[in-house]
Design an enzyme around this catalytic site. Sequence first.
Site: not given
Ligand code: SAJ
Length: 426
Positions: A205, A259
């Site tokens: 995780k 997360c």
């Molecule tokens: N972000 C970027 N660039 C990107 C993707 C995201 O700047 O290309 C930013 C987003 O705007 C945000 C942050 O990263 O601020 C996190 O967003 P996210 O969509 O990447 O992830 P979370 O936090 O919403 O969900 C993550 C997911 N983990 C992964 O994709 C490895 C989800 O599957 C997990 O279940 C979740 O964390 C969790 O609960 O841990």
Amino acid sequence: MSYQTLCVLGLGYIGLPTASTFATHGLKVIGVDTNPSVVDSLNNGKVHLFEPGLRTLVQAALRSGNLVVKDQPQPADAFIIAVPTPFKEGKLANLDSVTTAAKAITPHLEKSNLVILESTSPPRTTVDIVAPILEISGLTAGKDFHLAYSPERVLPGQILRELIENARVIGGINRASAKAGEALYSTFVRGEIILTDATTAEMVKLMENTYRDINIAAANEFARLADRFRVDIWEAINLANRHPRVRILNPGPGVGGHCISVDPWFFVEAAPDLTNLIHTARMVNDTQPKYVLDFLERKIGEVSGKKVAALGLAYKPDVDDLRESPAIETIKLLRDAGAEVRIHEPFDLDYSIEGVETVRTLEHAFAQAEIILLLVGHSQLKKIDPNKFTESTSNCVALDTVNGWDRDTWESAGFTYLRLGDGKNN
Ligand code: SAJ
């Protein structure tokens, strides 16, 4: 092995969908939350969180009678701990909610029960922290009751679908515990169920979210480089991603949420001597809001005294969650630099930032603004037609930090269009 009754501790973004999905798949579920307002509102049929489809699901679960909501656990065949593990001062993991939940289960624990920890936790939490608390019951983990760690991996915005379709890792403190977890989750999980040990599952995780954080940090650093070398990072990433083994994520104003911006710190805390890369990636992403401000000031001069309309507060597009939001961080930096900031968030959130005006409509946000700042790629904000605001603004700069708008559309509406990481046209 079959489970008829389940107690889910923590009715947040993970616990509530999980409890409701089990309930709509026939289990008798007791949902438990220590926050009385969450218990009250759910008992009145109101859902305290926004997630597409969640309200309908929760209401169906409550109506069926299979989901009941309480403030204390009750005896059940299985228990799931889905409470938050935020960090505290100094970026240290705060496991208070996990230990409180484990202590609350202990008096109800009976032989053959299954306990699953879902909360993201530092390596060895299940074995070294949760097992000893549950064993205060006089029962032995792995012998008298089953204990496993199974991380939630659902993406906010797509939780309900991913809960069912994602592969699920179940790490037992022994094989029988992992098998017991499999029997429970196979109630609704359609993705592959993979069994392992508890500490591996905890590490998996943390590795997933850390990997994503490092990938985004690389994208953010590439965006800084692109600006310096007069390259458009969005074009460059697009081209690099044509390589069959490259998949660079998107730069933006930083990384938020409960997360990805938190979990890598669990590794850093647990092994500071081994986590240089992870620590550095965190620092890159955490300084991205400051980079946005510096970028803006480099392009247009000091923001002090300037009227700024900041659009979007949430930590990412199309969610109503503000936790660790880089948009909020950026707004505070602008305010501290002397800008007159107005904020508009399409989700109707009861939130304010000291010294910053919150406005309900886009018209109000745009009126007389000198700088429009797109901080979150919410669908509603990406659809804005700048032509509607040409008359209420003049000499206005639009800074798009998420590649959400079209340069030609904004320029032909009379705006100076800047885009984070676009060194070609800025
Ligand atoms: N972000 C970027 N660039 C990107 C993707 C995201 O700047 O290309 C930013 C987003 O705007 C945000 C942050 O990263 O601020 C996190 O967003 P996210 O969509 O990447 O992830 P979370 O936090 O919403 O969900 C993550 C997911 N983990 C992964 O994709 C490895 C989800 O599957 C997990 O279940 C979740 O964390 C969790 O609960 O841990």
